[in-house]
Scaffold this motif. Structure first.
Motif, PDB file in Angstrom:
ATOM      1  N   ALA A 190      90.339 -32.743 108.984  1.00 40.47           N
ATOM      2  CA  ALA A 190      90.823 -31.938 107.859  1.00 40.47           C
ATOM      3  C   ALA A 190      92.268 -32.293 107.504  1.00 40.47           C
ATOM      4  O   ALA A 190      92.649 -32.259 106.335  1.00 40.47           O
ATOM      5  N   ASP A 191      93.056 -32.658 108.512  1.00 38.08           N
ATOM      6  CA  ASP A 191      94.466 -32.990 108.277  1.00 38.08           C
ATOM      7  C   ASP A 191      94.658 -34.400 107.729  1.00 38.08           C
ATOM      8  O   ASP A 191      95.543 -34.639 106.922  1.00 38.08           O
ATOM      9  N   ALA A 192      93.858 -35.339 108.192  1.00 37.86           N
ATOM     10  CA  ALA A 192      94.024 -36.741 107.779  1.00 37.86           C
ATOM     11  C   ALA A 192      92.745 -37.504 108.079  1.00 37.86           C
ATOM     12  O   ALA A 192      92.574 -38.031 109.172  1.00 37.86           O
TER      13      ALA A 192
ATOM     14  N   ILE B 134      84.964 -26.142 103.514  1.00 35.59           N
ATOM     15  CA  ILE B 134      84.367 -25.165 102.607  1.00 35.59           C
ATOM     16  C   ILE B 134      85.233 -23.927 102.424  1.00 35.59           C
ATOM     17  O   ILE B 134      84.968 -23.124 101.537  1.00 35.59           O
ATOM     18  N   SER B 135      86.259 -23.776 103.246  1.00 34.40           N
ATOM     19  CA  SER B 135      87.260 -22.721 103.089  1.00 34.40           C
ATOM     20  C   SER B 135      88.436 -23.103 103.988  1.00 34.40           C
ATOM     21  O   SER B 135      88.329 -24.058 104.764  1.00 34.40           O
ATOM     22  N   PRO B 136      89.539 -22.365 103.928  1.00 34.55           N
ATOM     23  CA  PRO B 136      90.665 -22.709 104.808  1.00 34.55           C
ATOM     24  C   PRO B 136      90.320 -22.647 106.298  1.00 34.55           C
ATOM     25  O   PRO B 136      90.953 -23.312 107.109  1.00 34.55           O
ATOM     26  N   THR B 137      89.287 -21.882 106.650  1.00 34.62           N
ATOM     27  CA  THR B 137      88.920 -21.756 108.064  1.00 34.62           C
ATOM     28  C   THR B 137      87.458 -22.123 108.323  1.00 34.62           C
ATOM     29  O   THR B 137      86.844 -21.628 109.268  1.00 34.62           O
TER      30      THR B 137
ATOM     31  N   GLU C 186      77.734 -25.590 109.921  1.00 31.17           N
ATOM     32  CA  GLU C 186      78.919 -24.933 109.369  1.00 31.17           C
ATOM     33  C   GLU C 186      79.709 -24.342 110.524  1.00 31.17           C
ATOM     34  O   GLU C 186      79.175 -23.550 111.304  1.00 31.17           O
ATOM     35  N   PHE C 187      80.962 -24.760 110.630  1.00 35.29           N
ATOM     36  CA  PHE C 187      81.852 -24.281 111.685  1.00 35.29           C
ATOM     37  C   PHE C 187      82.841 -23.300 111.065  1.00 35.29           C
ATOM     38  O   PHE C 187      83.592 -23.664 110.161  1.00 35.29           O
ATOM     39  N   TYR C 188      82.829 -22.068 111.546  1.00 31.80           N
ATOM     40  CA  TYR C 188      83.742 -21.033 111.065  1.00 31.80           C
ATOM     41  C   TYR C 188      84.734 -20.721 112.182  1.00 31.80           C
ATOM     42  O   TYR C 188      84.330 -20.436 113.311  1.00 31.80           O
TER      43      TYR C 188
END
Length: 162
Positions: free
Chosen positions: A19-21, A72-75, A101-103
């Motif tokens: 997600a960061d790079a 799919i969202s910030p978290t 999906e990882f929440y």
């Protein structure tokens, strides 16, 4: 940040690295996406133990291919693609689509608040099909999905602290 020790923590750490790079590699080694494919293979093996049909048949994942990732969202992060799966019977094997999906509780946490795992799809008679193509829902942007389209759809949550 603590050093990831469990499979879930290593997977969470790699998902946040992606997600960061997304073009980052680990110490000039494999890319984040290659590391994620390997971790997801192990994660799917574990997830199969929670689905009675797969557990009884001794299913395991033997490689992740066509891996796609999206935030799919910030978290929350979704991983989807195909996996080669096999079972304890010699005629049980094939390629099948998956979506996980990882929440997370919060940004960059190493623990999952919940995880939704979907695997394979069923034909019109409810039989699991063997196919290497991505699940039709994943090819149609914005289409509402139904868990009933998938052969396996489970939600995993960590145990509550007592």
């Amino acid at each position: 940040m603590s050093v990831p020790e469990t499979l879930d923590q290593r997977l969470a750490s790699a998902l946040w690295d992606w997600a960061d790079a997304s073009e980052q590699s680990f110490d000039d080694g494999p890319s984040v996406q290659e590391c994620l494919a390997s971790l997801l293979e192990s994660f799917l093996c574990d997830a199969f133990t929670y689905w009675p049909h797969a557990s009884r048949q001794g299913w395991w994942s033997d490689g992740v291919i066509e891996l796609h990732l999206e935030r799919i969202s910030p978290t929350a992060i979704r991983a989807f693609g195909s996996t080669y799966w096999a079972g304890s019977k010699s005629d049980e094997f094939g390629d099948g689509p998956f979506e996980i999906e990882f929440y997370f509780v919060d940004d960059h946490s190493l623990g999952f608040a919940r995880t939704v795992v979907r695997f394979g799809w069923k034909d019109k008679d409810g039989i699991i099909t063997k196919s290497s193509s991505i699940h039709p829902r994943l090819r149609k942007q914005g289409r509402q999905f139904r868990n009933s389209e998938w052969a396996m759809a489970i939600e995993l949550k960590p145990p509550k602290n007592t």
